[in-house]
Design a protein around this motif. Sequence first.
Motif, short mmCIF file in Angstrom:
data_model
loop_
_atom_site.label_atom_id
_atom_site.label_comp_id
_atom_site.label_asym_id
_atom_site.label_seq_id
_atom_site.Cartn_x
_atom_site.Cartn_y
_atom_site.Cartn_z
N UNK A 108 49.39 34.46 35.41
CA UNK A 108 50.06 33.18 35.17
C UNK A 108 50.08 32.79 33.70
N UNK A 109 49.22 33.41 32.90
CA UNK A 109 49.19 33.12 31.47
C UNK A 109 49.26 34.44 30.71
N UNK A 110 49.72 34.38 29.47
CA UNK A 110 49.87 35.59 28.66
C UNK A 110 48.55 36.36 28.55
N UNK A 111 47.44 35.61 28.43
CA UNK A 111 46.15 36.30 28.23
C UNK A 111 45.58 36.92 29.51
N UNK A 112 46.19 36.62 30.66
CA UNK A 112 45.73 37.19 31.93
C UNK A 112 46.43 38.52 32.18
N UNK A 113 45.86 39.57 31.68
CA UNK A 113 46.45 40.90 31.82
C UNK A 113 46.10 41.48 33.20
N UNK A 114 47.05 42.18 33.76
CA UNK A 114 46.82 42.92 35.00
C UNK A 114 47.20 44.37 34.71
N UNK A 115 46.28 45.33 34.94
CA UNK A 115 45.03 45.19 35.69
C UNK A 115 43.93 44.45 34.92
N UNK A 116 42.99 43.92 35.71
CA UNK A 116 41.74 43.37 35.18
C UNK A 116 40.90 44.58 34.81
N UNK A 117 40.69 44.79 33.53
CA UNK A 117 40.01 46.01 33.09
C UNK A 117 38.99 45.68 32.01
N UNK A 118 37.77 46.10 32.24
CA UNK A 118 36.71 45.90 31.26
C UNK A 118 35.50 45.20 31.87
N UNK A 119 34.66 44.68 30.99
CA UNK A 119 33.40 44.07 31.41
C UNK A 119 33.59 42.62 31.77
N UNK A 120 32.96 42.20 32.85
CA UNK A 120 32.99 40.81 33.27
C UNK A 120 31.69 40.52 34.00
N UNK A 121 31.41 39.24 34.20
CA UNK A 121 30.13 38.88 34.84
C UNK A 121 30.27 38.77 36.35
N UNK A 122 29.15 39.01 37.02
CA UNK A 122 29.03 38.70 38.45
C UNK A 122 28.03 37.56 38.58
N UNK A 123 28.32 36.66 39.51
CA UNK A 123 27.43 35.53 39.75
C UNK A 123 27.43 35.23 41.25
N UNK A 124 26.63 34.25 41.64
CA UNK A 124 26.48 33.87 43.05
C UNK A 124 26.13 35.09 43.92
N UNK A 125 25.26 35.93 43.40
CA UNK A 125 24.88 37.14 44.14
C UNK A 125 23.99 36.77 45.32
N UNK A 126 24.30 37.35 46.48
CA UNK A 126 23.52 37.04 47.68
C UNK A 126 23.50 38.25 48.62
N UNK A 127 22.95 39.34 48.13
CA UNK A 127 22.82 40.55 48.94
C UNK A 127 21.66 41.34 48.38
N UNK A 134 18.43 37.83 38.24
CA UNK A 134 18.04 36.43 38.04
C UNK A 134 19.08 35.64 37.27
N UNK A 135 20.13 36.32 36.78
CA UNK A 135 21.16 35.63 35.99
C UNK A 135 22.47 36.39 36.15
N UNK A 136 23.51 35.85 35.50
CA UNK A 136 24.78 36.56 35.48
C UNK A 136 24.58 37.91 34.80
N UNK A 137 25.20 38.94 35.34
CA UNK A 137 25.11 40.28 34.75
C UNK A 137 26.52 40.80 34.50
N UNK A 138 26.69 41.65 33.49
CA UNK A 138 27.98 42.24 33.19
C UNK A 138 28.14 43.58 33.91
N UNK A 139 29.31 43.77 34.52
CA UNK A 139 29.66 45.03 35.19
C UNK A 139 31.08 45.39 34.81
N UNK A 140 31.48 46.62 35.13
CA UNK A 140 32.77 47.15 34.67
C UNK A 140 33.81 47.19 35.79
N UNK A 141 34.96 46.59 35.53
CA UNK A 141 36.05 46.50 36.49
C UNK A 141 37.29 47.25 36.01
N UNK A 142 38.05 47.81 36.95
CA UNK A 142 39.42 48.29 36.71
C UNK A 142 40.17 48.10 38.02
#
Length: 196
Positions: A108-127, A134-142
Amino acid sequence: MKVAIVKYNAGNIRSVDCALRRLGVEAMITADEAMLRSADKVIFPGVGEAATTMDFLHTTGLDTVIKGMEKPLLGICLGMQLMCRHSDEGNVDCLNIFDVDVKRFQSERHEDKVPHMGWNTIEQTCSSLFRGFTKEEFVYFVHSFYVPVNEYTAAVTDYILPFSAALHKENFYATQFHPEKSGDVGERILKNFLEL
């Protein structure tokens, strides 16, 4: 412990195998039903296209094997998406382990590139995949397709909108990100899966 990686027409199998070797695990890479069922843990990786891959799974009978798995099974990226009900990618019905549909990102915005590629955080972990986090962690998406937040969501990431970074239901676990490419954090996730 016997660990099996599902061998099918998708990429990334070797990366997962290498990540397991770093943890001291020699995995079987196989499409053989008996070997998959005899494993203590099964990993269903994936880089590819949903409709083509589902056709291959139907043709080989691997769809039935995966759905009937009673041991812990971890789907990764396309593997996670194929474990859902339906995918917009190729407009295909999938394995329906998780009763939720896979949607295409709409930029919806110029800065929102698809595919989502690179490092991003995971939160609300419940598994138990995220035991010790114990906190947000960075993982790799493509990925260009995502699973909306739903009752099976085990971790959330925000890119364009909040989406499921991981899913969990009974013995079925899945990550949209690539733990095998996520450094120490990904290694911890794989280790947690192996210790389930």
